[in-house]
Scaffold this motif. Structure first.
Motif, short mmCIF file in Angstrom:
data_model
loop_
_atom_site.label_atom_id
_atom_site.label_comp_id
_atom_site.label_asym_id
_atom_site.label_seq_id
_atom_site.Cartn_x
_atom_site.Cartn_y
_atom_site.Cartn_z
N VAL A 626 0.86 -1.19 0.00
CA VAL A 626 0.00 0.00 0.00
C VAL A 626 0.89 1.23 0.00
O VAL A 626 1.84 1.33 0.79
CB VAL A 626 -0.92 0.03 1.24
CG1 VAL A 626 -1.66 1.37 1.33
CG2 VAL A 626 -1.93 -1.12 1.18
N ILE A 627 0.57 2.18 -0.89
CA ILE A 627 1.18 3.50 -0.86
C ILE A 627 0.15 4.47 -0.30
O ILE A 627 -0.98 4.53 -0.79
CB ILE A 627 1.64 3.95 -2.25
CG1 ILE A 627 2.70 3.01 -2.80
CG2 ILE A 627 2.17 5.38 -2.21
CD1 ILE A 627 3.17 3.34 -4.21
N LEU A 628 0.52 5.21 0.73
CA LEU A 628 -0.42 6.04 1.49
C LEU A 628 0.14 7.45 1.64
O LEU A 628 1.32 7.62 1.92
CB LEU A 628 -0.65 5.41 2.86
CG LEU A 628 -1.55 6.13 3.86
CD1 LEU A 628 -2.99 6.13 3.40
CD2 LEU A 628 -1.42 5.45 5.24
N ILE A 653 4.07 2.15 2.36
CA ILE A 653 4.98 3.20 1.89
C ILE A 653 4.27 4.54 2.03
O ILE A 653 3.16 4.73 1.53
CB ILE A 653 5.37 2.96 0.42
CG1 ILE A 653 6.04 1.59 0.26
CG2 ILE A 653 6.30 4.08 -0.09
CD1 ILE A 653 6.16 1.13 -1.17
N MET A 654 4.92 5.47 2.70
CA MET A 654 4.35 6.80 2.90
C MET A 654 4.96 7.78 1.91
O MET A 654 6.15 8.06 1.93
CB MET A 654 4.60 7.28 4.34
CG MET A 654 4.03 6.39 5.42
SD MET A 654 2.22 6.22 5.33
CE MET A 654 1.69 7.92 5.60
N LEU A 655 4.14 8.30 1.01
CA LEU A 655 4.55 9.31 0.04
C LEU A 655 3.41 10.31 -0.12
O LEU A 655 2.25 9.97 0.13
CB LEU A 655 4.87 8.67 -1.32
CG LEU A 655 6.07 7.73 -1.38
CD1 LEU A 655 6.10 7.02 -2.73
CD2 LEU A 655 7.37 8.49 -1.16
N ASN A 656 3.72 11.52 -0.62
CA ASN A 656 2.68 12.54 -0.65
C ASN A 656 2.40 13.12 -2.03
O ASN A 656 1.23 13.28 -2.40
CB ASN A 656 3.02 13.68 0.32
CG ASN A 656 2.95 13.22 1.77
OD1 ASN A 656 2.01 12.53 2.16
ND2 ASN A 656 3.96 13.54 2.56
N SER A 657 3.41 13.46 -2.79
CA SER A 657 3.14 14.12 -4.07
C SER A 657 2.71 13.10 -5.12
O SER A 657 3.10 11.93 -5.09
CB SER A 657 4.37 14.88 -4.56
OG SER A 657 5.32 14.01 -5.13
#
Length: 757
Positions: A626-628, A653-657
């Motif tokens: 999961v990318i969150l 995985i923590m990502l924002n843009s």
């Protein structure tokens, strides 16, 4: 010199239009093409395209002749369209000549192609001339002679060989409440007699109308039974009389239709269902199609609340109210939109969806009581899902899951006849969000069903129309739609009688539409022929595994006014990479094999229910990825804080843009060997990608690439295979080698088989 002679011939042909019903130039073209067809047939060349084109010409010559004699009628119709109003007189005067010019150009193109086929400059695989009486629905495809095929017809097209031989031969039957003629449930004997004498026919569907409510219902079911009469369901679905009325009708007619060919495309339970029930105090007019609800609905709402909240104290805590019991609850329905994001707004909107789903579950069960093999669907407007609003009562996922056939009326906008420009017009030649994003969601919910677009709005809508529409646009949209899942369609629309007379149904949507556009109408038929020639490849594209899944939360969509705009940003960023996209929800994660995807992206989704959160946790517990981002999974449906996801046995995985997430997704797929072998690099003047591409392996083990340029500018492509440009690209429509660095104009379709050089 040759070009000069051609211009003179065309000029003389066109200037003679007003003096003759059938211009000599067009007659000569038809005769030449017919002679070439005979020559080609002797050489074993498939000439379905050319025969279809001649038929299109014959039809539109009738139309041009009628238009020449009825200029004032067409003036009236052009005046109904804001962008045509000022020039209505001239447009109507010029229309017959325009139609004849289009016919000439269409025939000339057909002649040119056939000459190339005869001289072996290009090649053509045979295409099935589909007999609509001998096709069958089998799983996720329609089959003819043991091959998948795609079908299309037009709403209200006249019967007869002239219209049905090459432009669709769809059958069906029309049901409406007024066919129940008295309070004892008697169905009109004329309807019964018609069904008794109706032949098995060709493949079609049953149109269940819910307007035209008989007057006797008011006395039997109460004064409030008729309601929301400006929508397509003009009565109270929560009144017990609604079920009795439909039991009367369906019980009498379905047994007579069971097993007939004309029902194989299913019972369409409703035309464009919508049950808006909200107000907007900031505006003078009530919102479009929004209406009241009955005491029966309010009673159901209270029962729903009791089941959801268990105790009145819990509801009072969440709503910040002080009701003494569920029976004493009051709510000012329709709710004002200013309450969006509050607990009462969530509960009302969620309930509205549930009660509508319950209604269509009843209708499905009632049909299947009398025809267990029946298939049902609904003509759901995909923009009710792809756009932001959720107060319409339509649970897109639940109703698609309920249906046996994916039903919809997907559309695409290209040129607006009034209003301000839209954001998409800065980058794209047409608005593809509803088509692509909508179909990707539908196929994520129900990959094993055919997709029937029973009111296709690619060519025109009331607002999106262009008399001078490029025929390539028709090819681009139909090609995209079929590669994204569409199996059959009924095109909007055909408002002319057999002799060309415009019907009373034409309304505001006729002027500038396909019944004035010979080349556009013919291009639809040509595209379907090409799709059917290559049906196995197109079906393989529909069935592609979708390794990237975006998490869709109905909860965030209800509570947040721009939720789908935010989701589209992520979808758009990933959409032009040649890797199929899909969606997951709580139910999809629970019901489907999670190995069908490699990664789930949760982007800008602040509100989820505990059940939705738990579904993601279960996916991680089972080893998922999961990318969150930091805006997601923060609160439940009522704004209360939630526990955080844990990586558990999976990868979190923590990502924002958007860019970071896109790059990480592609990296994961590369590591999983889930990216295509083919790579398509695009250069254009807009600066953002505009070419949508898909690639599959055919039976020979070669890559088949489909590209559609939806961008506003020409696009130069560089195509490689496993990093190598030592490849041959063979055009699968013309059967010849073409450039591996093509320049695609807006609307161009590039469809090739790629082999190593």
């Amino acid at each position: 010199m040759r070009l000069f002679k051609f211009i003179i011939v065309v000029f003389l042909s066109f200037t003679s239009c007003k003096a003759q019903n059938v211009p000599t130039g067009i007659n000569d073209k038809i005769e030449t093409l017919q002679n070439l067809i005979k020559k080609a047939e002797k050489k074993g060349i498939d000439v379905l395209k050319e025969k279809t084109t001649i038929r299109t010409a014959e039809i539109f010559l009738k139309f041009a002749n009628w238009d020449e004699k009825n200029v004032e009628t067409n003036v009236t119709f052009f005046k109904k369209v804001p962008s045509y109003k000022a020039d209505a007189e001239k447009l109507a005067q010029d229309l017959p000549a325009f139609e004849r010019k289009e016919i000439y150009l269409m025939l000339d193109k057909a002649e040119s192609n056939l000459r190339k086929l005869i001289s072996k400059e290009i090649y053509r695989k045979p295409s099935p001339n589909v007999d609509w009486t001998k096709v069958n629905v089998e799983g996720d495809q329609i089959t003819y002679n043991n091959r998948p095929v795609f079908l299309t017809d037009y709403t209200w097209k006249p019967d007869g060989k002239l219209y049905n031989e090459y432009h669709g031969n769809q059958d069906g039957f029309f049901l409406t409440p007024s066919q129940v003629i008295d309070s004892n449930g008697t169905v009109n004997p004329r309807v019964i007699n018609e069904l008794d004498s109706k032949a098995d026919g060709s493949i079609g569907f049953i149109f269940m109308n819910h307007k035209n409510v008989p007057d006797w219902t008011t006395k039997k079911y109460g004064e409030g039974f008729k309601m929301r009469e400006d929508t397509y369901t003009a009565y109270d679905i929560d009144n017990p009389g609604a079920r009795e009325l439909q039991k009367y009708l369906l019980g009498a007619v379905v047994p007579k239709m069971a097993g007939k060919k004309y029902t194989q495309l299913g019972y369409m339970l409703c035309n464009e269902p919508h049950f808006y029930a909200y107000s907007d105090k900031t505006k003078k007019k009530k919102p479009w199609a929004s209406g009241p609800v009955s005491e029966y609905t309010i009673a159901k709402f209270k029962d729903w609340l009791q089941h959801k909240h268990h105790g009145i104290s819990e509801l009072n805590r969440i709503w910040r109210t002080n009701f003494t019991s569920f029976e004493t609850i009051t709510a000012n329905i329709p709710l004002d939109i200013s309450l969006k994001g509050t607990p009462i707004w969530y509960d009302w909107v969620a309930f509205n969806m549930d009660r509508v789903t319950e209604w269509y579950t009843f209708l499905k069960d009632e049909v299947k009581t009398h025809d267990p093999e029946a298939k049902v669907h609904l003509k759901i407007m995909p923009n009710l899902w792809t756009n932001n609003m959720r107060a319409h009562g339509i649970d897109f996922e639940a109703l698609t899951d309920l249906s046996d056939i994916i039903g919809n009326d997907s559309g695409a906008d290209h040129k607006y006849t009034w209003g301000k420009p839209h954001e998409w017009q800065k980058k794209y030649a047409f608005e593809w969000r509803e088509l692509c994003m909508g179909y990707d969601f539908l196929k994520s919910v129900s990959s094993d069903k055919i997709n029937f677009n029973s009111e296709l709005h690619y060519l025109s809508t009331v607002r999106s129309r262009d008399l001078y529409l490029d025929p390539s646009y028709a090819r681009a949209t139909f090609w995209l739609a079929h590669s994204y899942g569409m199996t059959a369609s009924q095109i909007w629309f055909w408002p002319r009688k057999a002799d060309g007379e415009v019907t009373d149904r034409a309304g505001k949507g006729y002027a500038g539409s396909n019944n004035q556009q010979p080349r556009v109408t013919n291009e639809v038929a040509m595209t379907l022929i090409d799709l059917n020639t290559n049906a196995e490849a197109i079906m393989a594209m529909q069935r592609q595994r979708k390794p990237i899944r975006l998490f869709y939360s109905k909860t965030s969509a209800i509570n947040n006014g721009n939720h789908m705009d935010n989701q589209f940003k992520m979808y758009e960023a990933l959409h032009f990479e040649g890797t199929p996209l899909g969606f997951v929800t709580q139910n999809i994660i629970k019901k489907q094999d999670n190995s069908n995807w490699n990664v789930v992206v949760v982007y800008n989704t602040p509100n989820v229910t505990k059940g939705e959160l738990q579904s993601l946790q279960n996916y991680l517990d089972n080893g998922g990825t999961v990318i969150l981002d930091n805006k997601s999974l923060l609160k439940d449906e009522y704004g209360q804080a939630l526990l955080e996801l844990k990586a558990s046995k999976g990868i979190l995985i923590m990502l924002n843009s958007v860019l970071e997430i896109k790059n990480k997704v592609l990296s994961i797929l590369k590591d999983k060997n889930s990216l295509p072998e083919v790579k398509v690099e695009e250069t254009n003047t807009i600066g953002t990608k505009g070419c949508i591409w898909k690639v599959i392996k055919n039976e020979a083990g070669n890559n088949v690439l489909s590209v559609v340029n939806v961008g506003k500018s020409d696009a130069t492509l560089n195509i490689t295979l496993n990093g190598s440009d030592a490849i041959i690209c063979k055009d699968l429509i013309d059967g010849i080698e073409v450039s591996k660095t093509p320049v695609l104009k807006p609307f161009d379709v590039y469809f090739v088989e790629i082999t190593k050089n």
